[in-house]
Design a protein around this motif. Structure first.
Motif, short mmCIF file in Angstrom:
data_model
loop_
_atom_site.label_atom_id
_atom_site.label_comp_id
_atom_site.label_asym_id
_atom_site.label_seq_id
_atom_site.Cartn_x
_atom_site.Cartn_y
_atom_site.Cartn_z
N GLU A 109 8.14 0.04 -14.57
CA GLU A 109 7.86 0.51 -13.24
C GLU A 109 6.77 -0.52 -12.49
OE1 GLU A 109 6.23 4.24 -13.28
OE2 GLU A 109 8.08 5.30 -13.92
N PRO A 110 7.02 -0.86 -11.29
CA PRO A 110 5.66 -1.76 -10.66
C PRO A 110 4.18 -1.20 -11.33
CG PRO A 110 7.37 -0.96 -9.19
CD PRO A 110 7.49 0.00 -10.34
N ALA A 111 3.43 -2.16 -11.44
CA ALA A 111 2.25 -2.02 -11.66
C ALA A 111 1.59 -1.19 -10.62
CB ALA A 111 1.31 -3.20 -12.07
N ARG A 112 0.78 -0.42 -10.90
CA ARG A 112 -0.10 0.14 -9.96
C ARG A 112 -1.71 0.03 -10.09
NH1 ARG A 112 3.73 5.83 -9.23
NH2 ARG A 112 5.36 4.63 -8.49
N ALA A 113 -2.45 0.33 -8.84
CA ALA A 113 -3.92 0.28 -9.17
C ALA A 113 -4.39 0.95 -7.82
CB ALA A 113 -4.34 -1.25 -9.10
N VAL A 114 -5.61 1.48 -8.20
CA VAL A 114 -6.48 2.00 -6.84
C VAL A 114 -7.61 0.95 -6.38
CG1 VAL A 114 -7.90 3.70 -5.83
CG2 VAL A 114 -5.84 4.30 -7.45
N THR A 165 0.69 -1.33 0.23
CA THR A 165 0.06 -0.03 -0.07
C THR A 165 0.86 1.14 0.00
OG1 THR A 165 -1.69 -0.92 1.16
CG2 THR A 165 -1.82 1.18 1.38
N ARG A 166 0.69 2.16 -0.93
CA ARG A 166 1.57 3.43 -1.24
C ARG A 166 0.64 4.46 -0.29
NH1 ARG A 166 1.35 5.51 -5.68
NH2 ARG A 166 3.62 6.45 -5.46
N LYS A 167 -0.58 4.51 -0.29
CA LYS A 167 -1.30 5.57 0.36
C LYS A 167 -2.86 5.09 0.57
CE LYS A 167 -3.19 10.23 -0.30
NZ LYS A 167 -3.09 11.32 -1.30
N ARG A 168 -3.34 5.34 1.88
CA ARG A 168 -4.59 4.80 2.13
C ARG A 168 -5.53 6.10 2.70
NH1 ARG A 168 -8.19 3.91 6.08
NH2 ARG A 168 -6.57 4.93 7.48
N GLU A 219 -4.03 3.18 -2.55
CA GLU A 219 -3.35 2.91 -3.66
C GLU A 219 -2.37 1.98 -3.48
OE1 GLU A 219 -1.78 6.66 -4.66
OE2 GLU A 219 -3.65 7.90 -4.30
N ILE A 220 -2.28 0.95 -4.37
CA ILE A 220 -1.35 -0.32 -4.19
C ILE A 220 -0.42 -0.24 -5.37
CG2 ILE A 220 -2.85 -1.51 -2.87
CD1 ILE A 220 -3.83 -2.83 -5.25
#
Length: 280
Positions: A117-122, A75-78, A92-93
Motif C-alpha cells: 500500500e502507499p506509505a502513509r504518515a501524519v 493529503t487524505r485529510k486535514r 494525513e498524507i
C-alpha cells in the motif's frame, strides 16, 4: 610558556587547566562580543528588546488553517487540533506511488498478506502567534496529547537542497542556495499507545536550518538579529505508522526523505514572506 603562580592562584581551576591557545580564543570571543554590544550600550537601545519585524511571522499565524503542499504526497485529510494550548495543523498524507513499507496496521498478519500500500504518515505543524513567541514545550505537549510511551530516541541529521538553485531566505536577505545544503537535526524516536506504534521525527524548522532544541533556534535567531533579520519557525512532528513495537530504523529512509520534503516546502512557503509587488 609558564604561568605566574601569583596570577594562577586567583584564577578558577577550570581556567588553570585550560591551555593558553584555548584561553586566548576565549578572550578573543569575549572581546568580539563586547565590540558587538558596544553600540547598543552607548545608545541605550538594546537590539534584543526590540527585535526587527519579519513578515513571515504574520503569515504563520494562520498556518493551522492552511495545507502544506508536499511533492510526491497527497493529503487524505486535514484538520485543526488543539494540543497543549496551541492550534496544530494535522495533515494525513499518503505517497502518490506504491511503496514497499512495513505493515501500517495493528493487524500485522493481515498486512503482510495484503498487497503493498502507499506509505502513509501524519504531519503535525504549529507556528508562533507573534514575533515574541519562542519554541518551548511543544514536544511535551505532543507526549501529553498522545499519552504514549517513547523509547529509542536519538538525534538524526539530514540536509535539504531546495531545488539546487532555489532562492532561500536567510534572515531578511534572499540568497542563492545552489551549493549550500541546509543542515537540519531532528529527534527520531518510537512512540506507542494502545492503538498504534509510530516512528516519530520532531524538529523546529527555520529558513536556515532546523533542530529539536529550542536553544539552537534561539542562537540562530540572535545571530540573525545582528543582521537586522529574524528566523521565523515552525514546530514539525512527523508520525509514521509501523507494526506494533516495530523497529524505527526500517522506515528511516522514508522518514528522512519526507522530512527533507517538509523542510523544503516550509522554506519555500510559510517561512518566507511573499515579496510585495510595486504599488501594493
Amino acid at each position: 610558556m609558564t604561568h605566574s603562580p601569583a596570577i594562577m592562584r586567583f584564577l578558577p581551576k577550570s581556567f588553570q587547566q585550560m591551555q593558553l591557545p584555548k584561553l586566548a580564543l576565549l578572550l578573543l570571543l569575549l572581546l568580539l562580543l563586547g565590540i558587538g554590544a558596544a553600540p547598543s550600550y552607548l545608545t541605550g537601545h538594546w537590539r534584543w528588546a526590540h527585535p526587527p519585524k519579519d513578515a513571515a511571522f504574520k503569515q504563520l499565524r494562520n498556518l493551522e488553517n492552511t495545507e502544506l503542499n508536499l511533492p510526491g504526497w497527497k493529503t487524505r485529510k486535514r484538520q485543526t487540533v488543539p494540543i497543549g494550548g496551541h492550534e496544530w495543523l494535522a495533515q494525513e498524507i499518503e505517497a502518490e506511488s506504491l511503496v514497499l513499507s512495513p505493515p501500517q496496521s495493528l493487524n500485522s498478519t493481515a498486512s503482510r498478506l495484503s498487497a503493498p500500500e502507499p506509505a502513509r504518515a501524519v504531519l503535525l505543524l504549529t507556528a508562533p502567534r507573534s514575533e515574541k513567541n519562542q519554541p518551548e514545550v511543544e514536544w511535551m505537549d505532543i507526549n501529553g496529547f498522545q499519552r504514549w510511551t517513547t523509547d529509542s530516541a536519538r538525534l538524526s541529521r539530514f540536509t535539504v537542497d531546495v531545488e539546487n538553485s532555489a532562492v532561500v531566505k536567510l534572515g531578511s536577505d534572499s540568497k542563492t542556495s545552489a551549493k549550500s545544503p541546509i543542515p537540519v537535526k531532528a529527534r527520531f524516536l518510537r512512540g506507542w499507545n494502545q492503538q498504534q506504534t509510530f516512528a516519530v521525527l520532531q524538529w523546529y524548522a527555520w529558513p536556515a536550518g532546523g533542530s529539536p532544541a529550542p536553544s539552537d533556534w534561539f542562537w540562530a535567531d540572535r545571530a540573525a538579529q545582528l543582521r537586522n533579520a529574524r528566523q521565523p519557525w515552525v514546530a514539525v512532528c512527523l508520525l509514521i505508522p509501523i507494526e506494533p513495537l516495530g523497529e524505527i530504523d526500517t522506515v528511516w529512509p522514508m522518514a528522512e526523505s519526507l522530512a527533507q520534503t517538509v523542510q523544503a516546502a516550509l522554506i519555500k512557503g510559510p517561512l518566507t514572506a511573499e515579496p510585495r509587488s510595486p504599488g501594493k
